[in-house]
Motif scaffolding. Structure first.
Motif, PDB file in Angstrom:
ATOM      1  N   ILE A   8       0.859  -1.173   0.000  1.00 41.19           N
ATOM      2  CA  ILE A   8       0.000   0.000   0.000  1.00 41.19           C
ATOM      3  C   ILE A   8       0.899   1.229   0.000  1.00 41.19           C
ATOM      4  O   ILE A   8       1.782   1.353   0.845  1.00 41.19           O
ATOM      5  CB  ILE A   8      -0.930   0.002   1.235  1.00 41.19           C
ATOM      6  N   GLU A   9       0.692   2.097  -0.962  1.00 40.23           N
ATOM      7  CA  GLU A   9       1.502   3.307  -1.060  1.00 40.23           C
ATOM      8  C   GLU A   9       0.816   4.414  -0.268  1.00 40.23           C
ATOM      9  O   GLU A   9      -0.348   4.733  -0.497  1.00 40.23           O
ATOM     10  CB  GLU A   9       1.694   3.723  -2.507  1.00 40.23           C
ATOM     11  N   ILE A  10       1.563   4.984   0.688  1.00 36.73           N
ATOM     12  CA  ILE A  10       0.994   5.947   1.622  1.00 36.73           C
ATOM     13  C   ILE A  10       1.861   7.198   1.674  1.00 36.73           C
ATOM     14  O   ILE A  10       3.090   7.124   1.654  1.00 36.73           O
ATOM     15  CB  ILE A  10       0.923   5.345   3.042  1.00 36.73           C
ATOM     16  N   LYS A  11       1.185   8.354   1.763  1.00 38.45           N
ATOM     17  CA  LYS A  11       1.888   9.586   2.129  1.00 38.45           C
ATOM     18  C   LYS A  11       1.186  10.122   3.365  1.00 38.45           C
ATOM     19  O   LYS A  11      -0.012   9.924   3.565  1.00 38.45           O
ATOM     20  CB  LYS A  11       1.919  10.605   1.000  1.00 38.45           C
ATOM     21  N   PHE A  12       1.965  10.752   4.206  1.00 37.63           N
ATOM     22  CA  PHE A  12       1.453  11.275   5.474  1.00 37.63           C
ATOM     23  C   PHE A  12       1.391  12.792   5.392  1.00 37.63           C
ATOM     24  O   PHE A  12       2.394  13.452   5.114  1.00 37.63           O
ATOM     25  CB  PHE A  12       2.349  10.838   6.629  1.00 37.63           C
ATOM     26  N   ARG A  13       0.223  13.360   5.619  1.00 37.73           N
ATOM     27  CA  ARG A  13       0.024  14.807   5.586  1.00 37.73           C
ATOM     28  C   ARG A  13       0.140  15.341   7.000  1.00 37.73           C
ATOM     29  O   ARG A  13      -0.583  14.924   7.897  1.00 37.73           O
ATOM     30  CB  ARG A  13      -1.347  15.114   4.997  1.00 37.73           C
ATOM     31  N   LEU A  14       1.077  16.264   7.208  1.00 33.91           N
ATOM     32  CA  LEU A  14       1.294  16.872   8.515  1.00 33.91           C
ATOM     33  C   LEU A  14       0.374  18.082   8.678  1.00 33.91           C
ATOM     34  O   LEU A  14      -0.186  18.585   7.706  1.00 33.91           O
ATOM     35  CB  LEU A  14       2.756  17.275   8.657  1.00 33.91           C
ATOM     36  N   PRO A  22       5.416   9.904  -0.734  1.00 32.07           N
ATOM     37  CA  PRO A  22       4.843   8.585  -0.515  1.00 32.07           C
ATOM     38  C   PRO A  22       5.902   7.491  -0.421  1.00 32.07           C
ATOM     39  O   PRO A  22       6.996   7.616  -0.944  1.00 32.07           O
ATOM     40  CB  PRO A  22       3.965   8.375  -1.742  1.00 32.07           C
ATOM     41  N   LYS A  23       5.513   6.439   0.252  1.00 31.01           N
ATOM     42  CA  LYS A  23       6.353   5.269   0.449  1.00 31.01           C
ATOM     43  C   LYS A  23       5.448   4.055   0.458  1.00 31.01           C
ATOM     44  O   LYS A  23       4.312   4.117   0.913  1.00 31.01           O
ATOM     45  CB  LYS A  23       7.108   5.394   1.783  1.00 31.01           C
ATOM     46  N   SER A  24       5.952   2.946  -0.015  1.00 36.58           N
ATOM     47  CA  SER A  24       5.175   1.720  -0.092  1.00 36.58           C
ATOM     48  C   SER A  24       5.394   0.879   1.160  1.00 36.58           C
ATOM     49  O   SER A  24       6.528   0.722   1.618  1.00 36.58           O
ATOM     50  CB  SER A  24       5.599   0.934  -1.334  1.00 36.58           C
ATOM     51  N   TYR A  25       4.299   0.370   1.731  1.00 35.46           N
ATOM     52  CA  TYR A  25       4.347  -0.455   2.938  1.00 35.46           C
ATOM     53  C   TYR A  25       3.610  -1.770   2.697  1.00 35.46           C
ATOM     54  O   TYR A  25       2.572  -1.775   2.026  1.00 35.46           O
ATOM     55  CB  TYR A  25       3.664   0.256   4.115  1.00 35.46           C
ATOM     56  N   PRO A  26       4.117  -2.883   3.258  1.00 39.28           N
ATOM     57  CA  PRO A  26       3.369  -4.137   3.171  1.00 39.28           C
ATOM     58  C   PRO A  26       2.050  -4.021   3.928  1.00 39.28           C
ATOM     59  O   PRO A  26       1.960  -3.318   4.933  1.00 39.28           O
ATOM     60  CB  PRO A  26       4.289  -5.162   3.854  1.00 39.28           C
ATOM     61  N   ALA A  27       1.016  -4.727   3.459  1.00 38.41           N
ATOM     62  CA  ALA A  27      -0.308  -4.678   4.081  1.00 38.41           C
ATOM     63  C   ALA A  27      -0.298  -5.215   5.511  1.00 38.41           C
ATOM     64  O   ALA A  27      -1.194  -4.915   6.287  1.00 38.41           O
ATOM     65  CB  ALA A  27      -1.315  -5.455   3.233  1.00 38.41           C
ATOM     66  N   VAL A  28       0.727  -5.979   5.875  1.00 32.54           N
ATOM     67  CA  VAL A  28       0.806  -6.545   7.227  1.00 32.54           C
ATOM     68  C   VAL A  28       1.521  -5.608   8.207  1.00 32.54           C
ATOM     69  O   VAL A  28       1.699  -5.948   9.371  1.00 32.54           O
ATOM     70  CB  VAL A  28       1.500  -7.926   7.228  1.00 32.54           C
ATOM     71  N   THR A  29       1.884  -4.409   7.753  1.00 32.24           N
ATOM     72  CA  THR A  29       2.553  -3.433   8.608  1.00 32.24           C
ATOM     73  C   THR A  29       1.586  -2.937   9.675  1.00 32.24           C
ATOM     74  O   THR A  29       0.449  -2.591   9.384  1.00 32.24           O
ATOM     75  CB  THR A  29       3.047  -2.230   7.782  1.00 32.24           C
ATOM     76  N   SER A  30       2.061  -2.894  10.917  1.00 31.33           N
ATOM     77  CA  SER A  30       1.198  -2.400  11.999  1.00 31.33           C
ATOM     78  C   SER A  30       1.174  -0.877  11.992  1.00 31.33           C
ATOM     79  O   SER A  30       2.088  -0.226  11.482  1.00 31.33           O
ATOM     80  CB  SER A  30       1.697  -2.895  13.360  1.00 31.33           C
ATOM     81  N   VAL A  31       0.138  -0.316  12.560  1.00 35.12           N
ATOM     82  CA  VAL A  31       0.016   1.140  12.664  1.00 35.12           C
ATOM     83  C   VAL A  31       1.163   1.690  13.517  1.00 35.12           C
ATOM     84  O   VAL A  31       1.717   2.742  13.211  1.00 35.12           O
ATOM     85  CB  VAL A  31      -1.367   1.532  13.228  1.00 35.12           C
ATOM     86  N   ALA A  32       1.554   0.963  14.571  1.00 32.78           N
ATOM     87  CA  ALA A  32       2.674   1.397  15.407  1.00 32.78           C
ATOM     88  C   ALA A  32       3.956   1.506  14.571  1.00 32.78           C
ATOM     89  O   ALA A  32       4.733   2.457  14.733  1.00 32.78           O
ATOM     90  CB  ALA A  32       2.867   0.443  16.577  1.00 32.78           C
ATOM     91  N   THR A  33       4.161   0.572  13.657  1.00 31.83           N
ATOM     92  CA  THR A  33       5.332   0.610  12.784  1.00 31.83           C
ATOM     93  C   THR A  33       5.257   1.803  11.836  1.00 31.83           C
ATOM     94  O   THR A  33       6.268   2.456  11.564  1.00 31.83           O
ATOM     95  CB  THR A  33       5.459  -0.701  11.991  1.00 31.83           C
ATOM     96  N   LEU A  34       4.044   2.109  11.346  1.00 34.65           N
ATOM     97  CA  LEU A  34       3.864   3.302  10.507  1.00 34.65           C
ATOM     98  C   LEU A  34       4.270   4.554  11.274  1.00 34.65           C
ATOM     99  O   LEU A  34       4.938   5.432  10.740  1.00 34.65           O
ATOM    100  CB  LEU A  34       2.407   3.445  10.074  1.00 34.65           C
ATOM    101  N   GLY A  85      -2.919   3.954  -6.814  1.00 35.70           N
ATOM    102  CA  GLY A  85      -3.317   5.074  -5.972  1.00 35.70           C
ATOM    103  C   GLY A  85      -2.410   5.242  -4.767  1.00 35.70           C
ATOM    104  O   GLY A  85      -1.837   4.283  -4.268  1.00 35.70           O
ATOM    105  N   VAL A  86      -2.275   6.474  -4.344  1.00 37.65           N
ATOM    106  CA  VAL A  86      -1.521   6.775  -3.131  1.00 37.65           C
ATOM    107  C   VAL A  86      -2.526   7.192  -2.076  1.00 37.65           C
ATOM    108  O   VAL A  86      -3.349   8.069  -2.305  1.00 37.65           O
ATOM    109  CB  VAL A  86      -0.497   7.914  -3.361  1.00 37.65           C
ATOM    110  N   ILE A  87      -2.472   6.561  -0.916  1.00 35.07           N
ATOM    111  CA  ILE A  87      -3.372   6.869   0.180  1.00 35.07           C
ATOM    112  C   ILE A  87      -2.755   7.982   1.020  1.00 35.07           C
ATOM    113  O   ILE A  87      -1.582   7.916   1.388  1.00 35.07           O
ATOM    114  CB  ILE A  87      -3.598   5.622   1.076  1.00 35.07           C
ATOM    115  N   THR A  88      -3.534   9.009   1.313  1.00 34.65           N
ATOM    116  CA  THR A  88      -3.073  10.091   2.180  1.00 34.65           C
ATOM    117  C   THR A  88      -3.638   9.856   3.569  1.00 34.65           C
ATOM    118  O   THR A  88      -4.843   9.718   3.735  1.00 34.65           O
ATOM    119  CB  THR A  88      -3.529  11.466   1.663  1.00 34.65           C
ATOM    120  N   MET A  89      -2.755   9.784   4.550  1.00 38.91           N
ATOM    121  CA  MET A  89      -3.156   9.655   5.947  1.00 38.91           C
ATOM    122  C   MET A  89      -2.714  10.922   6.665  1.00 38.91           C
ATOM    123  O   MET A  89      -1.629  11.435   6.417  1.00 38.91           O
ATOM    124  CB  MET A  89      -2.527   8.426   6.586  1.00 38.91           C
TER     125      MET A  89
END
Length: 119
Positions: A8-14, A22-34, A85-89
């Protein structure tokens, strides 16, 4: 099953409008690891006021605050399935002193409730 769909490709909006990723993360990545990843990539100019621990951060995706013990796969919304798609969190920093202040306000609200009964 592994492959591109497990990433899952994610970018973090501050809060200042800047992005990490954006950076790609495995779907099994925990939120704590994010959150650890966000802390490691935090802009150097703001390191002093930035988050120090995972507990200082809240990550919001699709209007929900993500829990540390959940994986990306468990938090997935239907829009995650869009190819390319890139997911914005959104990332909120809440320092320990802020959390204590909120707790004190909450306690004061409980204490200041009127116990009067009008007959």
């Amino acid at each position: 099953m592994s492959g591109l769909h497990d990433q899952i490709e994610i970018k973090f909006r501050l809060t200042d409008g800047s992005d990490i990723g954006p950076k790609s993360y495995p779907a099994v990545t925990s939120v704590a690891t994010l959150k650890e990843s966000v802390i490691a990539q935090w802009p150097k100019a703001e390191k002093e006021n930035g988050p120090k621990t995972v507990k200082d951060l809240k990550i919001i995706s699709a209007g929900k605050i993500l829990e540390n013990n959940r994986t990306l796969r468990e938090c997935k919304s239907p829009i995650y399935g869009l190819p390319g798609g890139v997911i914005t969190m959104h990332v909120i920093v809440q320092h320990r002193s802020d959390r204590i202040s909120e707790k004190k306000v909450s306690d004061l609200e409980k204490q200041n409730k009127c116990g009067c009964v009008i007959l």
